[in-house]
Design a protein around this motif. Structure first.
Motif, PDB file in Angstrom:
ATOM      1  N   ASP A 406      39.276 -47.228  33.615  1.00 17.51           N
ATOM      2  CA  ASP A 406      40.802 -47.665  33.767  1.00 17.51           C
ATOM      3  C   ASP A 406      41.322 -46.761  34.473  1.00 17.51           C
ATOM      4  O   ASP A 406      41.686 -45.655  34.328  1.00 17.51           O
ATOM      5  CB  ASP A 406      41.376 -47.717  32.422  1.00 17.51           C
ATOM      6  CG  ASP A 406      42.865 -48.191  32.176  1.00 17.51           C
ATOM      7  OD1 ASP A 406      43.339 -48.448  33.536  1.00 17.51           O
ATOM      8  OD2 ASP A 406      43.465 -48.254  31.383  1.00 17.51           O
ATOM      9  N   LEU A 408      44.246 -46.274  35.665  1.00 21.71           N
ATOM     10  CA  LEU A 408      45.754 -45.873  35.252  1.00 21.71           C
ATOM     11  C   LEU A 408      45.449 -44.693  34.214  1.00 21.71           C
ATOM     12  O   LEU A 408      46.597 -43.931  34.133  1.00 21.71           O
ATOM     13  CB  LEU A 408      46.471 -46.824  34.507  1.00 21.71           C
ATOM     14  CG  LEU A 408      46.549 -48.302  35.274  1.00 21.71           C
ATOM     15  CD1 LEU A 408      47.455 -49.296  34.654  1.00 21.71           C
ATOM     16  CD2 LEU A 408      47.382 -47.883  36.619  1.00 21.71           C
ATOM     17  N   GLN A 409      44.394 -44.501  33.707  1.00 22.13           N
ATOM     18  CA  GLN A 409      44.139 -43.135  32.713  1.00 22.13           C
ATOM     19  C   GLN A 409      43.286 -42.163  33.535  1.00 22.13           C
ATOM     20  O   GLN A 409      43.323 -41.064  33.073  1.00 22.13           O
ATOM     21  CB  GLN A 409      43.529 -43.636  31.726  1.00 22.13           C
ATOM     22  CG  GLN A 409      44.402 -44.595  30.557  1.00 22.13           C
ATOM     23  CD  GLN A 409      43.752 -44.829  29.344  1.00 22.13           C
ATOM     24  OE1 GLN A 409      43.267 -45.636  29.256  1.00 22.13           O
ATOM     25  NE2 GLN A 409      43.716 -43.931  28.476  1.00 22.13           N
ATOM     26  N   CYS A 410      42.771 -42.546  34.727  1.00 23.92           N
ATOM     27  CA  CYS A 410      42.077 -41.512  35.418  1.00 23.92           C
ATOM     28  C   CYS A 410      42.682 -40.341  36.096  1.00 23.92           C
ATOM     29  O   CYS A 410      43.513 -40.564  36.788  1.00 23.92           O
ATOM     30  CB  CYS A 410      41.041 -42.376  36.327  1.00 23.92           C
ATOM     31  SG  CYS A 410      39.822 -41.248  37.405  1.00 23.92           S
ATOM     32  N   VAL A 411      42.308 -39.098  35.915  1.00 20.65           N
ATOM     33  CA  VAL A 411      42.876 -38.031  36.386  1.00 20.65           C
ATOM     34  C   VAL A 411      42.275 -37.569  37.722  1.00 20.65           C
ATOM     35  O   VAL A 411      42.481 -36.553  38.414  1.00 20.65           O
ATOM     36  CB  VAL A 411      43.189 -36.818  35.526  1.00 20.65           C
ATOM     37  CG1 VAL A 411      44.047 -37.173  34.267  1.00 20.65           C
ATOM     38  CG2 VAL A 411      41.746 -36.348  34.907  1.00 20.65           C
ATOM     39  N   VAL A 434      46.232 -41.692  37.215  1.00 23.53           N
ATOM     40  CA  VAL A 434      47.471 -41.427  36.369  1.00 23.53           C
ATOM     41  C   VAL A 434      48.654 -40.550  37.121  1.00 23.53           C
ATOM     42  O   VAL A 434      48.182 -39.789  37.888  1.00 23.53           O
ATOM     43  CB  VAL A 434      46.982 -40.505  35.089  1.00 23.53           C
ATOM     44  CG1 VAL A 434      46.268 -39.290  35.511  1.00 23.53           C
ATOM     45  CG2 VAL A 434      47.980 -40.590  34.108  1.00 23.53           C
ATOM     46  N   CYS A 458      34.172 -37.964  29.395  1.00 26.40           N
ATOM     47  CA  CYS A 458      35.612 -38.099  29.909  1.00 26.40           C
ATOM     48  C   CYS A 458      36.563 -37.865  29.234  1.00 26.40           C
ATOM     49  O   CYS A 458      36.945 -38.071  27.998  1.00 26.40           O
ATOM     50  CB  CYS A 458      35.921 -39.618  30.211  1.00 26.40           C
ATOM     51  SG  CYS A 458      37.450 -40.000  31.251  1.00 26.40           S
ATOM     52  N   ALA A 460      39.766 -37.495  29.825  1.00 32.77           N
ATOM     53  CA  ALA A 460      41.107 -38.489  29.518  1.00 32.77           C
ATOM     54  C   ALA A 460      40.852 -39.891  28.987  1.00 32.77           C
ATOM     55  O   ALA A 460      41.651 -40.592  28.774  1.00 32.77           O
ATOM     56  CB  ALA A 460      41.432 -38.840  30.959  1.00 32.77           C
ATOM     57  N   GLN A 461      39.686 -39.937  28.455  1.00 25.28           N
ATOM     58  CA  GLN A 461      39.049 -40.994  27.744  1.00 25.28           C
ATOM     59  C   GLN A 461      39.455 -42.542  28.571  1.00 25.28           C
ATOM     60  O   GLN A 461      39.875 -43.435  28.119  1.00 25.28           O
ATOM     61  CB  GLN A 461      39.923 -41.455  26.497  1.00 25.28           C
ATOM     62  CG  GLN A 461      39.452 -40.336  25.500  1.00 25.28           C
ATOM     63  CD  GLN A 461      39.908 -40.275  24.058  1.00 25.28           C
ATOM     64  OE1 GLN A 461      40.998 -40.984  23.812  1.00 25.28           O
ATOM     65  NE2 GLN A 461      39.344 -39.674  23.043  1.00 25.28           N
ATOM     66  N   ALA A 462      39.054 -42.369  29.825  1.00 26.72           N
ATOM     67  CA  ALA A 462      39.575 -43.479  30.688  1.00 26.72           C
ATOM     68  C   ALA A 462      38.142 -44.388  30.816  1.00 26.72           C
ATOM     69  O   ALA A 462      38.512 -45.595  31.608  1.00 26.72           O
ATOM     70  CB  ALA A 462      39.984 -42.979  32.088  1.00 26.72           C
ATOM     71  N   PRO A 489      43.278 -48.210  22.270  1.00 27.21           N
ATOM     72  CA  PRO A 489      43.384 -48.779  23.677  1.00 27.21           C
ATOM     73  C   PRO A 489      42.300 -49.723  24.064  1.00 27.21           C
ATOM     74  O   PRO A 489      41.191 -49.211  23.802  1.00 27.21           O
ATOM     75  CB  PRO A 489      43.454 -47.656  24.475  1.00 27.21           C
ATOM     76  CG  PRO A 489      43.017 -46.505  23.891  1.00 27.21           C
ATOM     77  CD  PRO A 489      43.294 -46.726  22.343  1.00 27.21           C
TER      78      PRO A 489
END
Length: 499
Positions: A406, A408-411, A434, A458, A460-462, A489
């Protein structure tokens, strides 16, 4: 989703019906809970490149090449030496079958194979060439080959046929005297001896040398008997003694053992804790070892119960086949497994004996374990047949159970890039992570093996592993403990990019 009541309840709790029933209810409740969070999985078709890459130009590599090329598939043979043939180049005699010599000798057989390979329009031979790296996936590999320059080859499968080599270690004084040789070197001596005077009059052979103390190389006993009988044929008066721990002549090759005893070849057994001692007498200066230095072999004779000393003209060591140089490096490049003895490890010894765990890569010949030429050819043809099952397809379906990011959650922390054993995750600059950072991870569905390493690491749990997402797992656990369903999510299926 399936609740496996037969295997996990009926079979394992056959004597406790109440416990089996309770567990079956729990498993069913968990399966229903996970099913409530299931999403449709996307698959796609990708084209298949019908060319093959074979690493190794020995008997296994050439046999596999013929099997594929004769079916119309282009084949690239990569050989790091300047000649084809592998270990077959060093053989001068085949093992007699049914007591009779074979129609061809190894040199003639190899020459015929090489001529056929060079004349075949679909076989492309790359000598003095090594594999630099490989990218891609089953059906669509791209390999970089390196010789005097680097170039790329596109292909659909890989067959690893890198062979093995004869062990040459310091055991029993090897390397100190030119009268201490290996079986291959002894075979060379037999083939080059044009007169009886150049043949040794007395020979001692020692079995199970070096690494063969840990594993059976399968070839050593048969090779020793073959060469001993050949010497008897050339020089009937030769005195030959074979020192062994256990004679293993597989299948009908036991006839060689029977014939050797009938020809007067002597056999003396020794125990692992009481191996033969080899003493090389030095010159008058107590330092120099020459070709005339006597070789003394001391061994305990089991029947007499005492030590005896043998003084042979030639000491022959039956050293085992070991993995060829570069095996570990190649395994690292292709992400392949090797066993404790350094040979390549198959995916399953019974169900997938010529497959690697990595899809689209197969093995054949001595690279797998020591084997005879007929077994090598049979395994090469089996590997080629497995490979042809892939190459014969025009398209293939991608794996649906893959890891998905995802963005939008990846750092963009690169954890997935570092942890993946297959080098699949990449950072794409056209993705926004993110906080609107430039660049986010992307996992190619066609290449992903679905191992889940990136999803578990991961921070960020992305990343989610499809069909085993966090939401599905948590709902399954809630059902087990009969707790209140929690909302986790979920990556919408529309966000998943497929080819």
């Amino acid at each position: 989703e399936m609740a496996n009541i037969r295997n996990q309840c009926s079979w394992v709790h056959s004597n406790n019906w109440d416990q089996a029933t309770t567990k079956a209810k729990q498993l069913t409740r968990m399966a229903v809970g996970k099913a409530s969070k299931l999403q449709p999985l996307k698959i796609a078709e990708v084209p298949v490149n019908n060319a093959a890459l074979i690493i190794g130009g020995g008997a296994a590599g050439l046999s596999a090449a013929f099997t594929l090329a004769d079916q119309g598939f282009p084949v690239h043979i990569v050989e790091r030496e300047d000649k084809l043939g592998g270990n077959l180049k060093h053989l001068h005699y085949f093992v007699p079958t049914n007591g009779k010599e074979t129609q061809w000798n190894p040199k003639e057989y190899l020459a015929e194979m090489i001529y056929k390979a060079k004349q075949h329009p679909l076989i492309h031979i790359h000598l003095n060439t090594e594999l630099a790296n490989t990218t891609g996936f089953k059906g669509n590999f791209v390999s970089t080959l390196k010789n005097s320059h680097s170039f790329q080859v596109e292909h659909g499968i890989i067959i690893v046929a890198t062979g093995g080599e004869e062990y040459k270690g310091p055991e029993y004084g090897y390397g100190k005297s030119d009268r201490i040789v290996t079986q291959l070197e002894f075979e060379q001596i037999l083939s080059e001896s044009s007169s009886l005077s150049r043949l040794p009059q007395s020979v001692v052979m020692i079995q199970c040398v070096g690494p063969a103390e840990r594993f059976c190389s399968r070839l050593c006993c048969t090779t020793a008997l073959k060469n001993a009988l050949k010497l008897k044929e050339l020089n009937p008066s030769a005195n030959i003694t074979i020192l062994y721990r256990d004679i293993r002549t597989y299948g009908f090759k036991e006839r060689l053992y029977t014939k050797a005893r009938a020809e007067g070849i002597q056999f003396i057994q020794f125990e692992f804790d009481d191996k033969p001692d080899v003493v090389i007498e030095v010159g008058d200066d107590h330092q120099t070892i020459s070709s005339k230095s006597e070789i003394l072999v001391k061994i305990k004779e089991q029947i007499l119960g005492r030590k005896i000393t043998l003084n042979p003209d030639l000491l022959v060591l039956s050293t085992p086949v070991i993995a060829s140089k570069g095996t570990r490096d190649l395994a690292s490049k292709l992400k392949l497994s090797i066993d404790m003895d350094g040979f390549f490890l198959e995916a399953h010894v019974k169900l997938r004996p010529v497959d690697f765990s990595a899809d689209g890569i197969f093995m054949a010949g001595l690279a797998h374990y020591p084997k005879f030429l007929d077994e090598t050819i049979a395994q090469a043809q089996a590997a080629a047949s497995r490979a042809a099952g892939i190459l014969s397809q025009k398209t293939m379906l991608t794996n649906a159970r893959v890891a998905v990011v995802d963005p939008l959650q990846c750092v963009g922390c690169l954890t997935c890039v570092r942890i993946c054993p297959y080098d699949v995750p990449k950072i794409k600059q056209n993705y926004t992570g993110v906080g609107n950072i430039v660049g986010a991870a992307f996992i190619e569905p066609a290449v992903c093996h679905g191992c889940g390493s990136c999803a578990s690491e991961c921070p960020a749990q992305a990343i989610q592993l499809m069909h085993y997402t966090d939401a599905q797992t948590i709902r399954k656990l809630d059902a087990l403990f009969e707790g209140k369903p929690s909302d986790s999510p979920v990556i919408p299926i529309d966000l998943i990019d497929v080819i």
